[in-house]
Design an enzyme around this catalytic site. Structure first.
Site, PDB file in Angstrom:
ATOM      1  N   GLU A 175      -2.986 -23.627  11.269  1.00  0.00           N
ATOM      2  CA  GLU A 175      -4.132 -24.613  11.125  1.00  0.00           C
ATOM      3  C   GLU A 175      -3.003 -24.971   9.785  1.00  0.00           C
ATOM      4  O   GLU A 175      -2.747 -24.424   9.118  1.00  0.00           O
ATOM      5  CB  GLU A 175      -5.291 -23.906  10.224  1.00  0.00           C
ATOM      6  CG  GLU A 175      -5.921 -24.517   9.633  1.00  0.00           C
ATOM      7  CD  GLU A 175      -7.742 -24.401   9.969  1.00  0.00           C
ATOM      8  OE1 GLU A 175      -8.245 -25.314  10.204  1.00  0.00           O
ATOM      9  OE2 GLU A 175      -7.330 -23.315  11.501  1.00  0.00           O
TER      10      GLU A 175
ATOM     11  N   CYS B 235      -6.977 -28.011  13.337  1.00  0.00           N
ATOM     12  CA  CYS B 235      -6.964 -27.228  13.841  1.00  0.00           C
ATOM     13  C   CYS B 235      -5.681 -26.671  14.860  1.00  0.00           C
ATOM     14  O   CYS B 235      -5.868 -25.964  15.895  1.00  0.00           O
ATOM     15  CB  CYS B 235      -8.478 -26.312  13.937  1.00  0.00           C
ATOM     16  SG  CYS B 235      -8.740 -27.546  15.074  1.00  0.00           S
TER      17      CYS B 235
END
Length: 366
Positions: free
Chosen positions: A356, A322
Site C-alpha cells: 500500500e 493498493c
C-alpha cells in the site's frame, strides 16, 4: 496455522521498501516515509471456510499455491478478538444442530473498540428455528463478555439479529474518530496502519487553501479526517451501504463541511466537465467549490485515463494506492504536470507481497 516469521519482519519490510523505491525512481520520488505494522494480530477481519468431518467441523483455509486445505484453530495475523471469538464460537455452535447444518463459511469483522460481527453463511434457507438458536448463541456469547453482532446469510437472505454494523473508534493525532463499519462492505483491514495513513494524509495537506474533492470515499475514512484541513470537502462514492455509513460518520464526528454524493468517479468527471447534468447533483452547485486539492484511493486497476485527465486539473493530488504497478502507470501521465513532493509505504499486509503506498503531488510551475 503456521507460525508467523516475526523475526524476519524487518527484512521483509526493507525488501518492500527497496522494491517501491525502485518503482518510483523514474518519477524523481523523494525517499519513502515507511510505516510498519504490528507484527501479529494486525488484521481486523478474516473469512474462513468451514469443513465438516463426521460429527466435527472446523475453520479451514486453502494454500494459494497448492490449493490444499489446512485446518485453522488460531490465526495469528487476525486480531486478538477474532482469535478469542474463534475459540469460543465453535463449541457453542456444536450445541445447536440447526446452526451447523449446511454452514459453509464464517466471516469475522472486529474493531479496536472491542466490537465484533460474526457472519454465518449457509447453503440452505434460514427459518424461525434458526433465528431462535442464533438468538440463544448470541446470548451465550454476551455472557462470555463479547460485544457481538450475529448475521445469518443464505442465498438471497440476510438475517441480522440486531444490526449489520459496528462502530469503530480510531485514535488519530490526539483525536478519536468514530467510523461505522458495515458488514460485507470495504473497510481498511489493518486498523493501526490505517491510523498511520490518516496521519500521513493530514500532514501532507496541512496549511491547505481552498477545498478538497475525494473520489471513491467509501465510509468517509479519509475525507472525515482530512476535513479539518479544508474550507469544504466534496466526496463521491457509488456503494449504497458505504454512503449511508459515511453520512452517519459525518454526523457522529460533528463534521459540518463535508458533502457526499452517490455517483461513480466516471459520472462525476462528466458532471465536472459539463458533459451532462445529473439529478443526483440537484441542490449542489459545483461552482461553489474551489477544489484545488483532489484525493484518490482507486481500486487495484488504478485510475482510468479520463479520471487521470480530471485529476491533472488540480493543484495538489493525494493518491493512495493498493497496487504500485497501476500507480506507476498513472504516474507516467501525472508527472508530466505534477512532481512528487512526498511518498510513503504503508505495510497494511505484512508477510505478503502486497504494498500500500501514497504519493503527494504538487503542480509544476510553468
Amino acid at each position: 496455522m503456521q507460525r508467523l516469521p516475526i523475526e524476519q519482519y524487518s527484512a521483509l519490510l526493507a525488501e518492500k521498501q527497496q522494491k517501491l523505491t525502485a518503482l518510483l525512481a523514474p518519477f524523481n520520488s523523494p525517499p519513502l516515509d515507511v510505516f510498519a505494522s504490528e507484527t501479529s494480530h494486525f488484521r481486523m477481519r478474516a473469512e474462513f471456510r468451514i469443513w465438516h468431518e463426521q460429527d466435527d467441523f472446523y475453520h479451514i483455509m486453502f494454500d494459494q499455491k497448492t490449493k490444499q486445505r489446512f485446518r485453522i484453530d488460531q490465526f495469528p495475523i487476525a486480531s486478538q478478538l477474532i482469535n478469542q471469538m474463534m475459540l469460543a464460537l465453535l463449541p457453542l455452535l456444536k450445541q445447536h444442530n440447526i446452526l451447523t447444518h449446511r454452514l459453509f463459511q464464517i466471516d469475522y469483522l472486529s474493531t479496536l473498540s472491542n466490537k465484533i460481527i460474526v457472519s454465518l453463511l449457509y447453503h440452505k434457507t434460514l427459518n424461525e428455528e434458526w433465528l431462535q438458536a442464533a438468538t440463544q448463541l448470541k446470548q451465550q456469547l454476551i455472557k462470555q463478555g463479547f460485544d457481538v453482532q450475529i448475521i445469518g446469510r443464505a442465498n438471497k437472505q440476510k438475517i441480522c439479529l440486531q444490526q449489520d454494523f459496528v462502530d469503530e473508534i480510531l485514535p488519530v493525532k490526539n483525536q478519536q474518530y468514530i467510523y461505522r463499519q458495515v458488514e460485507n462492505s470495504f473497510t481498511q483491514p489493518n486498523a493501526t496502519v490505517n491510523c498511520k495513513m490518516l496521519e500521513w494524509a493530514i500532514n501532507c495537506t496541512k496549511n491547505s487553501q481552498g477545498d478538497l474533492l475525494e473520489l471513491y470515499c467509501g465510509n468517509g475514512n479519509f475525507s472525515i479526517a482530512l476535513a479539518q484541513n479544508f474550507r469544504k470537502v466534496l466526496a463521491t462514492e457509488i456503494a449504497k451501504p458505504s454512503v449511508s455509513a459515511a453520512q452517519f460518520n459525518i454526523a457522529a464526528n460533528k463534521i459540518d463541511n463535508l458533502h457526499i454524493i452517490r455517483m461513480s468517479a466516471e459520472d462525476f468527471t462528466q458532471a465536472m466537465n459539463g458533459v451532462r447534468a445529473f439529478n443526483r447533483l440537484k441542490g449542489i452547485n459545483l461552482q461553489d467549490y474551489q477544489c484545488n486539492t483532489i484525493f484518490v484511493d482507486p481500486p487495484r486497476s488504478g485510475l482510468d485515463m479520463a479520471t487521470v485527465k480530471l485529476v491533472q486539473n488540480y493543484e495538489r493530488i493525494l493518491y493512495i494506492s493498493c497496487n504500485p504497478y497501476t500507480l506507476c502507470e498513472n504516474l507516467q501521465e501525472l508527472t508530466k504536470t505534477h512532481r512528487i513532493e512526498k511518498a510513503a509505504l504503508f505495510d497494511q499486509f505484512p508477510y505478503t507481497e502486497h504494498m500500500e503506498s501514497g504519493v503527494w503531488l504538487i503542480k509544476k510551475s510553468n
